[in-house]
Design a protein around this motif. Structure first.
Motif, PDB file in Angstrom:
ATOM      1  N   SER A 120       3.887  46.400 -49.473  1.00  0.00           N
ATOM      2  CA  SER A 120       4.847  46.189 -50.561  1.00  0.00           C
ATOM      3  C   SER A 120       5.426  44.786 -50.513  1.00  0.00           C
ATOM      4  CB  SER A 120       5.978  47.223 -50.472  1.00  0.00           C
ATOM      5  OG  SER A 120       5.496  48.521 -50.712  1.00  0.00           O
ATOM      6  N   VAL A 121       5.776  44.328 -49.307  1.00  0.00           N
ATOM      7  CA  VAL A 121       6.332  42.985 -49.161  1.00  0.00           C
ATOM      8  C   VAL A 121       5.285  41.936 -49.546  1.00  0.00           C
ATOM      9  CG1 VAL A 121       7.236  41.305 -47.513  1.00  0.00           C
ATOM     10  CG2 VAL A 121       8.009  43.691 -47.422  1.00  0.00           C
ATOM     11  N   ALA A 122       4.044  42.155 -49.107  1.00  0.00           N
ATOM     12  CA  ALA A 122       2.979  41.224 -49.467  1.00  0.00           C
ATOM     13  C   ALA A 122       2.766  41.198 -50.972  1.00  0.00           C
ATOM     14  CB  ALA A 122       1.679  41.628 -48.761  1.00  0.00           C
ATOM     15  N   ASP A 123       2.899  42.336 -51.598  1.00  0.00           N
ATOM     16  CA  ASP A 123       2.749  42.431 -53.052  1.00  0.00           C
ATOM     17  C   ASP A 123       3.834  41.613 -53.756  1.00  0.00           C
ATOM     18  OD1 ASP A 123       2.154  43.286 -55.641  1.00  0.00           O
ATOM     19  OD2 ASP A 123       3.270  45.152 -55.420  1.00  0.00           O
ATOM     20  N   ILE A 124       5.050  41.772 -53.306  1.00  0.00           N
ATOM     21  CA  ILE A 124       6.186  41.135 -53.979  1.00  0.00           C
ATOM     22  C   ILE A 124       6.235  39.627 -53.720  1.00  0.00           C
ATOM     23  CG2 ILE A 124       8.708  41.063 -54.105  1.00  0.00           C
ATOM     24  CD1 ILE A 124       8.544  44.095 -53.201  1.00  0.00           C
ATOM     25  N   THR A 125       5.900  39.246 -52.480  1.00  0.00           N
ATOM     26  CA  THR A 125       6.031  37.826 -52.117  1.00  0.00           C
ATOM     27  C   THR A 125       4.761  37.026 -52.380  1.00  0.00           C
ATOM     28  OG1 THR A 125       5.243  38.193 -49.851  1.00  0.00           O
ATOM     29  CG2 THR A 125       7.614  38.459 -50.260  1.00  0.00           C
ATOM     30  N   ALA A 126       3.649  37.726 -52.714  1.00  0.00           N
ATOM     31  CA  ALA A 126       2.344  37.061 -52.897  1.00  0.00           C
ATOM     32  C   ALA A 126       1.964  36.267 -51.655  1.00  0.00           C
ATOM     33  CB  ALA A 126       2.367  36.169 -54.132  1.00  0.00           C
ATOM     34  N   GLY A 127       2.405  36.751 -50.479  1.00  0.00           N
ATOM     35  CA  GLY A 127       2.016  36.139 -49.215  1.00  0.00           C
ATOM     36  C   GLY A 127       2.851  34.954 -48.779  1.00  0.00           C
ATOM     37  N   ALA A 128       3.920  34.627 -49.498  1.00  0.00           N
ATOM     38  CA  ALA A 128       4.772  33.497 -49.109  1.00  0.00           C
ATOM     39  C   ALA A 128       5.423  33.809 -47.757  1.00  0.00           C
ATOM     40  CB  ALA A 128       5.829  33.249 -50.170  1.00  0.00           C
ATOM     41  N   GLU A 129       5.097  33.024 -46.722  1.00  0.00           N
ATOM     42  CA  GLU A 129       5.484  33.395 -45.366  1.00  0.00           C
ATOM     43  C   GLU A 129       6.989  33.331 -45.123  1.00  0.00           C
ATOM     44  OE1 GLU A 129       3.266  31.748 -42.196  1.00  0.00           O
ATOM     45  OE2 GLU A 129       1.406  32.718 -42.845  1.00  0.00           O
ATOM     46  N   GLU A 130       7.653  32.319 -45.657  1.00  0.00           N
ATOM     47  CA  GLU A 130       9.099  32.189 -45.416  1.00  0.00           C
ATOM     48  C   GLU A 130       9.846  33.376 -45.998  1.00  0.00           C
ATOM     49  OE1 GLU A 130      12.749  29.074 -46.412  1.00  0.00           O
ATOM     50  OE2 GLU A 130      10.668  28.388 -46.532  1.00  0.00           O
ATOM     51  N   GLN A 131       9.487  33.752 -47.219  1.00  0.00           N
ATOM     52  CA  GLN A 131      10.138  34.887 -47.855  1.00  0.00           C
ATOM     53  C   GLN A 131       9.762  36.183 -47.139  1.00  0.00           C
ATOM     54  OE1 GLN A 131       9.228  35.400 -51.988  1.00  0.00           O
ATOM     55  NE2 GLN A 131      10.784  36.969 -52.314  1.00  0.00           N
ATOM     56  N   THR A 132       8.504  36.287 -46.715  1.00  0.00           N
ATOM     57  CA  THR A 132       8.060  37.482 -45.997  1.00  0.00           C
ATOM     58  C   THR A 132       8.853  37.668 -44.710  1.00  0.00           C
ATOM     59  OG1 THR A 132       5.815  37.307 -46.897  1.00  0.00           O
ATOM     60  CG2 THR A 132       6.080  38.574 -44.876  1.00  0.00           C
ATOM     61  N   LEU A 133       9.038  36.586 -43.953  1.00  0.00           N
ATOM     62  CA  LEU A 133       9.800  36.670 -42.709  1.00  0.00           C
ATOM     63  C   LEU A 133      11.243  37.063 -42.988  1.00  0.00           C
ATOM     64  CD1 LEU A 133      10.039  36.352 -39.673  1.00  0.00           C
ATOM     65  CD2 LEU A 133      10.430  33.900 -40.018  1.00  0.00           C
ATOM     66  N   ARG A 134      11.830  36.505 -44.039  1.00  0.00           N
ATOM     67  CA  ARG A 134      13.219  36.856 -44.380  1.00  0.00           C
ATOM     68  C   ARG A 134      13.346  38.348 -44.647  1.00  0.00           C
ATOM     69  NH1 ARG A 134      15.442  39.166 -48.908  1.00  0.00           N
ATOM     70  NH2 ARG A 134      14.142  37.847 -50.249  1.00  0.00           N
ATOM     71  N   ILE A 135      12.418  38.899 -45.406  1.00  0.00           N
ATOM     72  CA  ILE A 135      12.487  40.321 -45.746  1.00  0.00           C
ATOM     73  C   ILE A 135      12.249  41.192 -44.516  1.00  0.00           C
ATOM     74  CG2 ILE A 135      11.449  42.149 -47.138  1.00  0.00           C
ATOM     75  CD1 ILE A 135      10.592  39.849 -49.096  1.00  0.00           C
ATOM     76  N   LEU A 136      11.202  40.868 -43.783  1.00  0.00           N
ATOM     77  CA  LEU A 136      10.851  41.712 -42.637  1.00  0.00           C
ATOM     78  C   LEU A 136      11.925  41.671 -41.551  1.00  0.00           C
ATOM     79  CD1 LEU A 136       7.006  41.040 -42.264  1.00  0.00           C
ATOM     80  CD2 LEU A 136       8.164  42.891 -43.480  1.00  0.00           C
ATOM     81  N   SER A 137      12.589  40.527 -41.403  1.00  0.00           N
ATOM     82  CA  SER A 137      13.641  40.430 -40.384  1.00  0.00           C
ATOM     83  C   SER A 137      14.875  41.233 -40.759  1.00  0.00           C
ATOM     84  CB  SER A 137      14.010  38.962 -40.151  1.00  0.00           C
ATOM     85  OG  SER A 137      14.566  38.401 -41.333  1.00  0.00           O
ATOM     86  N   GLU A 138      15.003  41.601 -42.054  1.00  0.00           N
ATOM     87  CA  GLU A 138      16.152  42.385 -42.502  1.00  0.00           C
ATOM     88  C   GLU A 138      15.872  43.891 -42.536  1.00  0.00           C
ATOM     89  OE1 GLU A 138      17.005  40.648 -46.305  1.00  0.00           O
ATOM     90  OE2 GLU A 138      18.266  39.064 -45.459  1.00  0.00           O
ATOM     91  N   LEU A 139      14.642  44.283 -42.239  1.00  0.00           N
ATOM     92  CA  LEU A 139      14.308  45.708 -42.298  1.00  0.00           C
ATOM     93  C   LEU A 139      15.127  46.523 -41.308  1.00  0.00           C
ATOM     94  CD1 LEU A 139      10.396  45.609 -42.567  1.00  0.00           C
ATOM     95  CD2 LEU A 139      12.024  46.105 -44.392  1.00  0.00           C
ATOM     96  N   ASP A 140      15.236  45.998 -40.096  1.00  0.00           N
ATOM     97  CA  ASP A 140      15.956  46.705 -39.042  1.00  0.00           C
ATOM     98  C   ASP A 140      16.819  45.693 -38.303  1.00  0.00           C
ATOM     99  OD1 ASP A 140      16.902  48.240 -36.999  1.00  0.00           O
ATOM    100  OD2 ASP A 140      14.943  48.783 -36.166  1.00  0.00           O
ATOM    101  N   PRO A 141      18.070  45.513 -38.750  1.00  0.00           N
ATOM    102  CA  PRO A 141      18.944  44.489 -38.156  1.00  0.00           C
ATOM    103  C   PRO A 141      19.130  44.638 -36.651  1.00  0.00           C
ATOM    104  CG  PRO A 141      19.874  45.307 -40.207  1.00  0.00           C
ATOM    105  CD  PRO A 141      18.719  46.192 -39.886  1.00  0.00           C
ATOM    106  N   GLU A 142      18.979  45.859 -36.120  1.00  0.00           N
ATOM    107  CA  GLU A 142      19.159  46.066 -34.680  1.00  0.00           C
ATOM    108  C   GLU A 142      17.942  45.586 -33.883  1.00  0.00           C
ATOM    109  OE1 GLU A 142      20.302  49.992 -33.685  1.00  0.00           O
ATOM    110  OE2 GLU A 142      22.002  50.045 -35.067  1.00  0.00           O
ATOM    111  N   HIS A 143      16.794  45.523 -34.528  1.00  0.00           N
ATOM    112  CA  HIS A 143      15.577  45.031 -33.876  1.00  0.00           C
ATOM    113  C   HIS A 143      14.888  44.045 -34.817  1.00  0.00           C
ATOM    114  CE1 HIS A 143      16.332  49.096 -32.226  1.00  0.00           C
ATOM    115  NE2 HIS A 143      16.067  48.498 -31.074  1.00  0.00           N
ATOM    116  N   PRO A 144      15.512  42.899 -35.053  1.00  0.00           N
ATOM    117  CA  PRO A 144      14.967  41.957 -36.050  1.00  0.00           C
ATOM    118  C   PRO A 144      13.651  41.338 -35.590  1.00  0.00           C
ATOM    119  CG  PRO A 144      16.773  40.956 -34.848  1.00  0.00           C
ATOM    120  CD  PRO A 144      16.736  42.389 -34.410  1.00  0.00           C
ATOM    121  N   LEU A 145      12.835  41.016 -36.568  1.00  0.00           N
ATOM    122  CA  LEU A 145      11.563  40.344 -36.312  1.00  0.00           C
ATOM    123  C   LEU A 145      11.830  38.869 -36.081  1.00  0.00           C
ATOM    124  CD1 LEU A 145       8.524  41.316 -36.445  1.00  0.00           C
ATOM    125  CD2 LEU A 145       8.456  40.248 -38.689  1.00  0.00           C
TER     126      LEU A 145
END
Length: 581
Positions: free
Chosen positions: A425-450
């Motif tokens: 889903s994130v890849a779909d929305i961001t079209a693979g933009a890495e900076e935006q992908t990292l921002r989203i994925l790091s917010e998925l679980d604030p207690e265990h951020p990527l």
């Protein structure tokens, strides 16, 4: 890695193979075998030809036994047809029909010297990624270097006995398929396609005898023409004393050779296969349905291997179809079939190994290239959790252990494995933009951020590949660039209240779990219920209507990625702007 003691199908076969090997040759290396014909893309049905003995061989290695997995490349088979849909191949390749696969030019632009090497290379790379250890044998090399010369001469000396054995099967046919089943097969939808290994172990469609002139009798050997290089030959004479063999070719060439010195030909398939069983001492080799029907090469070979070559037929199961959703049934000499390399572009090796390990060989299963891959990954992740907390069943633990590694050790795995459907889903929305992908994925679980995208790889890369190659353009998610002001202006009080409750809760719920709770709770709060109230049919209807509203305001459609993932991907500021804050 510790040996598996669970009595799954692999362990049971390993028990049988070890016992059989000890009976035949106590203390010797156990030999298992596979055979692949590189007549075109080697597909996922063919992979079962390799994975079944690989898993058994690996279990034997885990027990500390010496084992050899022979993979015969049937690259001396004849080129039978021009596959469709192969890049760099056109109708001109038809001029090579009848030549050995290693004498056919590779597709245009290939880095490999011939047709067989081109398709072998892709399979070899995939097997390496899957952790499959094997001893590859080129049948071209075996025949043309004279390795099988004595076996060929022996078969020619005993051609009458071979003919008598084959004659028992030549008129036998399997039972006719009922009309209803034939009709059902014709109407089968393409999204339930099945890939059998039609060419998984040798040339399944090859005749059981070489072409001979009248009065010559049966000859289990087919020479390739010295002029045109094709097998369009007819044996016109053979002398057992001198081993002189004469043949004519459809191209007009005639030749007399001494078979004791001649290496440009091969035994016909139904004689070649049992010869190899005896030559290699094969104890275990599975076979596809094409080789296991009455009168087929596996059954007939079992009648030839002992009396003619002094060997024994391997033990081994018939393996069933592998289904590929969304693709029609095809053989490997046709284009457009998914290969192991294709699968490894969208899934990790562990998942692909697991699909083959968890089902008995005679059980069919499907490999998903569509949305179903997300469910498969959910199932795989659930098994991981059960194994970690000790609640998995013994057979599931065994399949898991065989999937994640081999006797040589564990395969490389994703350090921080996030849900595949979320990554897609994130890849779909961001079209693979890495900076935006990292921002989203790091917010998925604030207690265990990527910390970095590398922690989510290679699974992230597989999900990106799936999204870009298997999701149609019209199904891709495009977030609105501007609010739908007309729609927002026309909202009723209930919808306005729902959006207000959602926006007010964003700060305190900004994580995947938090937003999941929030989007389901809003319709409950709007109805005057507690956030943890049990859903009723009316409440479920209200939730669906609220979700549709959010999708329409955010992406202009009534469906899309899971809403919590979509909200995280869009980001708080943009969500507030699009929802009219």
């Amino acid at each position: 890695m510790a040996a598996s003691t669970e009595a799954d199908w692999v362990s049971r076969f390993a028990d049988d193979v070890i016992a059989e090997s000890e009976r035949r040759a106590p203390g010797k290396t156990v030999v298992v075998a596979s055979g692949l014909s590189p007549s075109g893309p080697i597909h996922l049905g063919n992979l079962r030809e390799v994975m079944t003995p690989h898993l058994v061989a690996d279990e034997i290695r885990r027990r500390g036994r010496e084992v050899r997995h022979v993979l015969s490349w049937d690259d001396y088979d004849r080129y039978r047809k021009v596959p469709q849909g192969i890049p760099g191949v056109d109708a001109s390749w038809a001029e090579h029909i009848g030549k050995p696969l290693t004498s056919v030019p590779a597709p245009a632009g290939s880095a490999y010297p011939n047709w067989a090497e081109h398709f072998k290379a892709a399979m070899t790379a995939a097997l390496a990624e899957l952790g499959v250890e094997f001893d590859g044998i080129s049948q071209t090399a075996q025949y043309t270097s004279g390795v099988y010369r004595e076996q060929v001469l022996h078969a020619m000396r005993h051609r009458a006995e071979i003919d008598a054995i084959l004659a028992q099967y030549r008129t036998k046919k399997g039972p006719a398929k009922p009309a209803a089943k034939q009709q059902q097969k014709q109407q089968k939808p393409v999204d339930e396609a099945e890939l059998a290994a039609e060419e998984g172990s040798g040339a399944a469609e090859e005749d059981d005898g070489g072409s001979t002139a009248a009065g010559v009798g049966y000859v289990p050997y087919k020479p390739y023409c010295g002029e045109c290089g094709k097998d369009l030959t007819t044996v016109t004479a053979y002398d057992d004393e001198t081993t002189e063999l004469s043949y004519t070719c459809a191209c007009g060439h005639q030749e007399t050779v001494r078979l004791s010195e001649f290496d440009r030909g091969k035994l016909v398939w139904k004689v070649d296969w049992p010869m190899r069983w005896a030559f290699e001492g094969v104890v275990f080799e599975p076979s596809g349905v094409d080789h296991s029907s009455p009168g087929s090469s596996f059954q007939v070979g079992g009648q030839i291997v002992g009396p003619i070559f002094g060997g024994e037929q391997p033990i081994g199961p018939m393996y069933a179809f592998v289904g590929i959703t969304g693709m029609a049934k095809m053989s490997s000499s046709k284009g457009g079939v998914p290969t192991p390399g294709d699968a490894l572009q969208i899934m990790e090796p562990q998942l692909l190994r697991w699909l083959y390990a968890r089902r008995r060989p005679n059980q069919s299963f499907k490999i998903a290239f569509d949305q179903e891959i997300q469910r498969l990954y959910d199932e795989w992740d659930a098994l991981n959790r059960k194994v970690e907390d000790g609640t998995a069943l013994p057979a599931d633990i065994a399949a898991f252990n065989r999937a994640v590694g081999t006797a040589a050790g564990e395969l490389a795995r994703t350090p921080h494995p996030l849900p595949y459907r979320t990554l897609a889903s994130v890849a779909d929305i961001t079209a693979g933009a890495e900076e935006q992908t990292l921002r989203i994925l790091s917010e998925l679980d604030p207690e265990h951020p990527l910390g970095s995208l590398d922690e989510a790889r290679p699974r992230l890369d597989r999900a990106v590949n799936w999204t870009t190659t298997h999701v149609a353009a019209e199904q891709r998610t495009v977030v609105r660039s501007e609010p739908d002001r007309e729609r927002l202006a026309g909202l009723g009080d209930a919808d306005r209240e729902g959006l207000k409750l959602l926006l007010e809760g964003l700060d305190s719920h900004w994580s995947l779990d938090g937003l999941t709770t929030l989007v389901y709770a809003v319709p409950k709060l709007r109805a005057g219920l507690e956030p943890d109230a049990k859903p009723t049919p009316e409440l479920k209807t209200a939730q669906r209507e609220f979700f549709v509203l959010l999708y329409e305001l955010l992406v202009g459609r009534d469906t899309g990625p899971r809403l919590p993932t979509l909200l995280l991907a869009v980001g708080q500021d943009r969500v507030r702007a699009l929802l009219g804050a």
